[in-house]
Design a protein around this motif. Structure first.
Motif: not given
Length: 86
Positions: A60-83
């Motif tokens: 039948e298929g797939s559904s992807f869900y995600f959440t993000l907080p409304i407040e300021e991020p806990l940690y800001k990522i400058g580039s994908s190399e930092e993940i």
């Protein structure tokens, strides 16, 4: 995001957001992709206080869900190399 594709088994869903080196190499050969997109998304969301999950029904298929907080991020990522993955 929702699709109407072939869906996924519970076994696949359990491994979907974890590194699977054998699967990466097989996917790379078949689809010319590295198979790490969802891992990058998960890392980004986790570093910013969010989460991601999938619901799927085979045939039948797939559904992807995600959440993000409304407040300021806990940690800001400058580039994908930092993940970093746990």
């Amino acid at each position: 995001m929702k699709d109407t594709g072939i869906g996924m088994s519970k076994e696949i869903m359990e491994k979907l957001f974890t590194p699977q080196m054998k699967t990466f190499s097989e996917t790379r050969k078949k689809n010319k992709g590295a198979g790490i997109g969802l891992l990058l998304v998960k890392g980004f969301l986790k570093k910013n206080g969010g989460e991601i999950w999938v619901e799927s029904v085979e045939g039948e298929g797939s559904s992807f869900y995600f959440t993000l907080p409304i407040e300021e991020p806990l940690y800001k990522i400058g580039s994908s190399e930092e993940i970093m993955f746990d």
